[in-house]
Design an enzyme around this catalytic site. Structure first.
Site, short mmCIF file in Angstrom:
data_model
loop_
_atom_site.label_atom_id
_atom_site.label_comp_id
_atom_site.label_asym_id
_atom_site.label_seq_id
_atom_site.Cartn_x
_atom_site.Cartn_y
_atom_site.Cartn_z
CB SER A 180 6.86 -17.91 -56.20
OG SER A 180 6.57 -17.03 -57.26
CE LYS A 206 -9.26 -1.35 -72.11
NZ LYS A 206 -8.45 -0.76 -71.03
#
Length: 265
Positions: A94, A146
């Protein structure tokens, strides 16, 4: 005294930068641009090295910090015209592979794990736990997104789709980086960007690394038996040395251990 005498031949020097551990934006994470930036700058600028070697042992972490560190290495390599050679230890997966791919060549031990060119996001859903314990959560927002993926609320399908879009965009950035750095070397008959991992010999076959080899023997073969290795790495602060952050370090160690365990290490 030889190095101070005029007209004497100096042995070639290779700067060795250790990139070990999880990649995280916080200082305790070990590998991030704020911590490693000065180290990398010093390695490239001090003593006119003939090459810079990267000792990579990382299961990954923050894609942004991986990109920042990798970009700094490439920028200095091109500015100073100094080749970069990566040596993988246990794992470069990764974000760890993102760092290794910043090098011009990648070597590894036969049992090294490389790859995992993918992006992951993980968390927990705790809304049922709150309900069973009679806890009411109150959240007020301005903006429909949000509170996206709030772990204390049930998942919303649109939130999951939005997250998948973000992950895919990051994945594209990762694929572009690897494709650019390993241009002309990657196998074209298979998808290398699925998150799959390989041991070193298979990684050579698919073009993710260049060869089997360890740091000192390879550098001696390349630059001569008397090549000098100058090592650089992040230093612990004074408080860390005296154990003032033992609890934080223990938590970090557990998290890092879990990341390495994903690859059987």
């Amino acid at each position: 005294m030889k190095q101070w005498l005029p007209f004497t031949k100096k042995e070639p020097t290779v700067a060795v930068i250790r990139l070990s551990g999880m990649i995280a934006s916080t200082a305790r994470g070990g590998l991030n641009d704020a911590t490693m930036g000065p180290v990398i700058e010093k390695a490239f600028r001090k003593g006119k090295p003939v090459a810079v070697a990267l000792e990579v042992n990382s299961p990954g972490g923050s894609p942004v910090q991986s990109s920042l560190i990798g970009a700094r290495i490439r920028r200095l390599s091109e500015e100073k015209d100094i080749p970069v050679i990566a040596f993988v230890e246990d794992v470069a997966a990764s974000g760890g592979y993102w760092l290794a791919a910043a090098a011009d060549e990648i070597y590894a031990d036969p049992s090294s794990v490389v790859g995992s060119i993918g992006v992951i996001s993980a968390g927990f859903g705790l809304h049922e736990l709150l309900q069973r314990n009679g806890v009411e959560r109150r959240v007020y927002t301005a903006g429909n997104s949000k509170s996206m993926l709030d772990p204390f609320k049930p998942e919303k399908e649109e939130d999951v789709e939005r997250l998948k879009e973000l992950l895919e965009d990051i994945h594209v950035n990762f694929k572009d980086h690897v494709s650019s750095r390993r241009e002309g070397k990657l196998a074209q008959d298979r998808d290398l960007f699925t998150g799959e991992i390989w041991l070193a010999r298979k990684a050579i076959e698919v073009g993710l690394i260049d060869a089997i080899g360890h740091l000192k023997p390879v550098l001696q073969e390349r630059f001569g038996e008397k090549v000098q290795l100058r090592r650089y790495g992040a230093k612990k602060g004074l408080l860390n040395r005296f154990g003032a952050q033992l609890v934080t370090d223990a938590a970090t160690g557990i998290e890092e251990r879990a990341q390495f365990a994903r690859f059987g290490l």
